[in-house]
Design a protein around this motif. Sequence first.
Motif, short mmCIF file in Angstrom:
data_model
loop_
_atom_site.label_atom_id
_atom_site.label_comp_id
_atom_site.label_asym_id
_atom_site.label_seq_id
_atom_site.Cartn_x
_atom_site.Cartn_y
_atom_site.Cartn_z
N LYS A 144 0.83 -1.21 0.00
CA LYS A 144 0.00 0.00 0.00
C LYS A 144 0.87 1.26 0.00
CE LYS A 144 -1.93 -1.58 3.77
NZ LYS A 144 -2.75 -1.88 4.95
N PRO A 145 0.34 2.38 -0.47
CA PRO A 145 1.08 3.64 -0.39
C PRO A 145 1.34 4.03 1.07
CG PRO A 145 -0.74 3.84 -1.93
CD PRO A 145 -0.93 2.54 -1.20
N VAL A 146 2.42 4.73 1.29
CA VAL A 146 2.82 5.17 2.64
C VAL A 146 1.65 5.85 3.36
CG1 VAL A 146 4.29 6.79 3.92
CG2 VAL A 146 5.26 5.43 2.06
N ILE A 147 0.99 6.77 2.67
CA ILE A 147 -0.06 7.58 3.29
C ILE A 147 -1.24 6.72 3.76
CG2 ILE A 147 -1.27 8.15 1.14
CD1 ILE A 147 -1.66 10.99 2.30
N VAL A 148 -1.51 5.62 3.08
CA VAL A 148 -2.61 4.74 3.47
C VAL A 148 -2.30 4.07 4.81
CG1 VAL A 148 -3.92 2.66 2.89
CG2 VAL A 148 -3.45 4.39 1.13
N HIS A 149 -1.06 3.60 4.98
CA HIS A 149 -0.64 3.03 6.26
C HIS A 149 -0.88 4.04 7.39
CE1 HIS A 149 1.49 -0.63 4.89
NE2 HIS A 149 1.81 0.08 3.83
N THR A 150 -0.52 5.29 7.13
CA THR A 150 -0.65 6.34 8.14
C THR A 150 -2.11 6.61 8.49
OG1 THR A 150 1.38 7.36 7.27
CG2 THR A 150 0.01 8.72 8.71
N ILE A 151 -2.94 6.78 7.48
CA ILE A 151 -4.36 7.05 7.71
C ILE A 151 -5.01 5.92 8.51
CG2 ILE A 151 -6.62 7.24 6.56
CD1 ILE A 151 -5.11 8.66 4.23
N GLU A 152 -4.64 4.68 8.20
CA GLU A 152 -5.24 3.53 8.88
C GLU A 152 -5.01 3.55 10.39
OE1 GLU A 152 -5.34 0.09 5.39
OE2 GLU A 152 -3.55 0.29 6.66
N LYS A 153 -3.89 4.11 10.83
CA LYS A 153 -3.61 4.18 12.26
C LYS A 153 -4.63 5.06 12.98
CE LYS A 153 -0.06 1.56 11.94
NZ LYS A 153 1.32 2.01 11.88
N PHE A 154 -5.09 6.12 12.32
CA PHE A 154 -6.02 7.06 12.96
C PHE A 154 -7.48 6.60 12.84
CE2 PHE A 154 -2.14 9.40 12.38
CZ PHE A 154 -2.06 10.17 13.53
N LEU A 155 -7.74 5.69 11.91
CA LEU A 155 -9.09 5.15 11.77
C LEU A 155 -9.48 4.26 12.96
CD1 LEU A 155 -9.12 4.26 7.96
CD2 LEU A 155 -10.61 5.93 9.09
N LEU A 156 -8.50 3.90 13.78
CA LEU A 156 -8.75 3.02 14.92
C LEU A 156 -9.41 3.75 16.10
CD1 LEU A 156 -5.33 1.10 14.93
CD2 LEU A 156 -7.53 0.25 14.07
N PHE A 157 -9.49 5.08 16.03
CA PHE A 157 -9.93 5.85 17.18
C PHE A 157 -11.31 6.46 16.97
CE2 PHE A 157 -5.43 5.49 17.65
CZ PHE A 157 -5.23 5.41 19.02
N GLU A 158 -12.25 6.07 17.83
CA GLU A 158 -13.60 6.64 17.77
C GLU A 158 -13.61 8.10 18.18
OE1 GLU A 158 -16.30 4.33 20.06
OE2 GLU A 158 -16.10 2.53 18.81
N GLU A 159 -12.62 8.51 19.01
CA GLU A 159 -12.55 9.89 19.47
C GLU A 159 -12.28 10.87 18.34
OE1 GLU A 159 -10.33 7.49 22.74
OE2 GLU A 159 -10.78 7.32 20.61
N ILE A 160 -11.76 10.35 17.23
CA ILE A 160 -11.45 11.20 16.08
C ILE A 160 -12.67 11.22 15.15
CG2 ILE A 160 -9.94 11.48 14.07
CD1 ILE A 160 -7.73 10.10 15.70
#
Length: 236
Positions: free
Chosen positions: A26-42
């Motif tokens: 996957k592209p670098v940016i997709v890895h990064t975005i996926e980390k923040f998708l784990l948080f309901e607070e966001i």
Amino acid sequence: AVLAGGLGIRMGNTEVPKQFLPLGSKPVIVHTIEKFLLFEEINEILVLVPEAWVNYSMDIINKNISIEKSSKITVLTGGSTRNETIMKAVEYILENYGIEDDDFIITHDAVRPFVSYRIIKENIEYVEEFGATDTVIPAVDTIVISKDANVISEIPIRDHMFIGQTPQSFKIELLIKAYSRLTEEQKSILSDAAKIFVLNDLPVKIVSGEEYNIKITTQYDLLLANAILERAIKND
């Protein structure tokens, strides 16, 4: 806010900016975005990219992230500097949601794909308590200051030195007020958003970073990132 406004000049001759280069499958940016998708607070993930790459960014997000999750992601055009890009994210939030006292923004380099769950979680916890956070690691090497890039001006005490990473998180209302108090000269030389608070004598809480929370800037960094990813996959 995932900051992907750079064109990656130090990466050398590549067809796409560094945030879009492949890391594993996957592209670098997709890895990064996926980390923040784990948080309901966001509530929403804002991805800020150069204007010419907005459609491309939307395409790779839709290709790599499910419709259910990608509905939480918005791609915006970034500014000409890092802090302009952050303030564009703030403007979007103001226009679309308004801002309440405890609302906060987490800012993160798109090219730091190995940010851990703990680091993001502590950013959320500490920004709610302190109003501003910065993720850092202790400096292992001695830091040398030279004001003319020719002779040494100062060698600070290493135990007092830290290396900045991201995320950096801020209560939005505090960020707007602090930024508005800066002179145009101060704004023009800002290289770090946490300094907006430091220049206003406001506290910035330290979050302990990780050595592997690397920023992919050069070809060597990309090789190292692929090695880290391969090892993580094997350990799983």
